[in-house]
Design an enzyme around this catalytic site. Sequence first.
Site, PDB file in Angstrom:
ATOM      1  N   ARG A   1      24.351  -2.215   8.811  1.00 23.26           N
ATOM      2  CA  ARG A   1      25.454  -1.544   9.020  1.00 23.26           C
ATOM      3  C   ARG A   1      25.502  -0.519   9.945  1.00 23.26           C
ATOM      4  O   ARG A   1      24.451  -0.095  10.392  1.00 23.26           O
ATOM      5  CB  ARG A   1      25.838  -1.064   7.644  1.00 23.26           C
ATOM      6  CG  ARG A   1      24.609   0.112   7.164  1.00 23.26           C
ATOM      7  CD  ARG A   1      25.057   0.764   5.878  1.00 23.26           C
ATOM      8  NE  ARG A   1      24.174   1.881   5.645  1.00 23.26           N
ATOM      9  CZ  ARG A   1      23.077   1.752   5.053  1.00 23.26           C
ATOM     10  NH1 ARG A   1      22.512   0.580   4.625  1.00 23.26           N
ATOM     11  NH2 ARG A   1      22.186   2.938   4.674  1.00 23.26           N
TER      12      ARG A   1
ATOM     13  N   LYS B   1       0.837  -1.029   0.225  1.00 24.51           N
ATOM     14  CA  LYS B   1       0.016   0.030  -0.064  1.00 24.51           C
ATOM     15  C   LYS B   1       0.895   1.353   0.028  1.00 24.51           C
ATOM     16  O   LYS B   1       2.059   1.359   0.637  1.00 24.51           O
ATOM     17  CB  LYS B   1      -0.973  -0.107   1.234  1.00 24.51           C
ATOM     18  CG  LYS B   1      -1.865   1.327   1.649  1.00 24.51           C
ATOM     19  CD  LYS B   1      -3.038   0.991   1.453  1.00 24.51           C
ATOM     20  CE  LYS B   1      -4.023   2.570   1.247  1.00 24.51           C
ATOM     21  NZ  LYS B   1      -4.387   2.586  -0.277  1.00 24.51           N
TER      22      LYS B   1
HETATM   23  C1  MV4 Z   1       7.418   3.598   1.076  1.00 23.61           C
HETATM   24  C2  MV4 Z   1       6.704   4.826   0.683  1.00 23.61           C
HETATM   25  C3  MV4 Z   1       5.336   5.028   0.750  1.00 23.61           C
HETATM   26  N1  MV4 Z   1       4.542   3.822   1.093  1.00 23.61           N
HETATM   27  N2  MV4 Z   1       6.615   2.508   1.257  1.00 23.61           N
HETATM   28  C4  MV4 Z   1      11.795   5.012   0.165  1.00 23.61           C
HETATM   29  C5  MV4 Z   1      13.195   4.277   0.487  1.00 23.61           C
HETATM   30  C6  MV4 Z   1      12.967   2.946   0.876  1.00 23.61           C
HETATM   31  N3  MV4 Z   1      13.617   2.783   2.296  1.00 23.61           N
HETATM   32  C7  MV4 Z   1      11.376   2.949   1.320  1.00 23.61           C
HETATM   33  N4  MV4 Z   1      10.796   4.185   0.631  1.00 23.61           N
HETATM   34  C8  MV4 Z   1       9.352   4.312   0.557  1.00 23.61           C
HETATM   35  N5  MV4 Z   1       8.722   3.557   0.942  1.00 23.61           N
HETATM   36  C9  MV4 Z   1       5.193   2.638   1.019  1.00 23.61           C
HETATM   37  N6  MV4 Z   1       4.523   1.515   1.113  1.00 23.61           N
HETATM   38  C10 MV4 Z   1       7.673   5.960   0.650  1.00 23.61           C
HETATM   39  C11 MV4 Z   1       8.851   5.810   0.722  1.00 23.61           C
HETATM   40  C12 MV4 Z   1      10.002   6.824   0.342  1.00 23.61           C
HETATM   41  C13 MV4 Z   1      10.602   7.385   1.447  1.00 23.61           C
HETATM   42  C14 MV4 Z   1      10.899   6.779   2.606  1.00 23.61           C
HETATM   43  C15 MV4 Z   1      11.973   7.179   3.351  1.00 23.61           C
HETATM   44  C16 MV4 Z   1      12.265   8.233   3.051  1.00 23.61           C
HETATM   45  C17 MV4 Z   1      12.592   9.035   1.776  1.00 23.61           C
HETATM   46  C18 MV4 Z   1      11.424   8.499   1.029  1.00 23.61           C
HETATM   47  C19 MV4 Z   1      11.173   9.136  -0.163  1.00 23.61           C
HETATM   48  C20 MV4 Z   1      10.308   8.710  -1.092  1.00 23.61           C
HETATM   49  C21 MV4 Z   1       9.748   7.744  -0.791  1.00 23.61           C
END
Ligand code: MV4
Length: 450
Positions: free
Chosen positions: A291, A201
């Site tokens: 890490r 989602k």
């Molecule tokens: C997501 C999300 C929204 N919904 N998962 C980006 C890095 C990765 N570790 C997971 N990420 C995301 N996963 C769901 N289901 C939005 C992001 C995301 C994000 C997360 C953390 C830090 C920056 C981000 C930038 C864009 C999108």
Amino acid sequence: MFQRILVANRGEIALRVIRACKELGVEAVAVYSQADRDAPYLELADRAICIGKAASADSYLNIPRLIAAAEVADVQAIHPGYGFLSENPQFAEICRSCNFEFIGPPHEAIRKMGLKTEAKVIAAQAKVASVPGSDGAVNSEAEAIRIAKSIGFPVLIKAAAGGGGKGMRVCRDEASLPSSIQAARNEAEAAFKNPSIYLEKYIDRPRHVEVQVLADHHGNVVHCWDRDCSLQRRHQKLVEEASASLPIEVRRKLGEAAVRLAKTVGYTNAGTCEFLVDAEDNFYFIEVNARIQVEHPVSEEITGIDLVKQQIRIAAGEPLPFTQDDVKSEGHAIEVRINSEDPEHGFRPSAGRITDLRVPGGPGVRWDSHARAGYSVPPNYDSLVGKLIVHAPSRPEAIARMRRALDELVIEGIKTTIPLHKAIFRHKDFIDGNVDTTWVERVLMPPKAG
Ligand code: MV4
């Protein structure tokens, strides 16, 4: 304790590990590529060994050369730092099979956490909620459509072997799902040599909160509280804070969830559990970083724990010298990453010679950097030139301290992200805590029209 450690990295983190070694009375052996032959971090090591040409594949990513350096220097352990080989399970396994202690988790734990679908299975076993989505990899279009309809659009397609945001795709309707999946598979195959994808989602405007854990070889696992790393641009973090300014009950639950996860996967050494937090403070596990991370200093500042020294002690077989009750979260810490990039021109890397460098000081200010005046930032690696960290009794005081410290910091000769940070620390949304992972690109620097 070890007599000697090989530091299998460069720059800021190499220096950070060398500093920890010195305080532990351990000799530090540095490695360098030809592009780093004049790097200041080498002067602080007890010995420095050239491991190859500038290209990472010929030096910092080259396992045979690193093992050869470890043998020549007769070290007992290898610290991988962050990036490069730090989360490569094969490197961890080879270190151990060559009788060098790998200062990191067991290769089995790195391997399991490297597959995000596997990490979610382990989270479920540990009774930690992850984002609703597919149970493991999605194998057909029909299956994807069925799952997307049951969780509801928009959905996020993620690479099973991914992480850090690479190979993700938002899909808003059934009609575009097959083509989005194909595009995501192609990206995943190209980036990770693994086309496997899964669905989640899509959480709208989440905050990115992570929990630092430490686990020894005697069954002790503690968390070192939470960090907010929401401020990022194109998956490059800009600002990190500890704590994440959540209610204390939520912080406790996050910490306990991270500890259960670490115990369930048989984790040892330092690691981080990443969560997304929605507007109602619900948290969902997304992945583990196996890490030490760039942003570890903010957790060090609020807990008083030297995480890198603890990593080395854990690898040497020592039990953690404290319990969970001893790990207090005090005050507020903020780190900004100073990169040699030009924010005015799409953050393009700006390698070159630093002609002048004046670093801030005073109460609650920490400067973690391998750079100095006269140092040339090589174009071959990431563009981090330093991390400015402040600690103060409260978040408003930490913000005031960071503004003051940023005004004292002068770096000449290269373009840096300092002006961007000054704008962030003056912005009302940041001061009010009204930011999320989309804020920099949505509010601070929206794409120019046309
Ligand atoms: C997501 C999300 C929204 N919904 N998962 C980006 C890095 C990765 N570790 C997971 N990420 C995301 N996963 C769901 N289901 C939005 C992001 C995301 C994000 C997360 C953390 C830090 C920056 C981000 C930038 C864009 C999108």
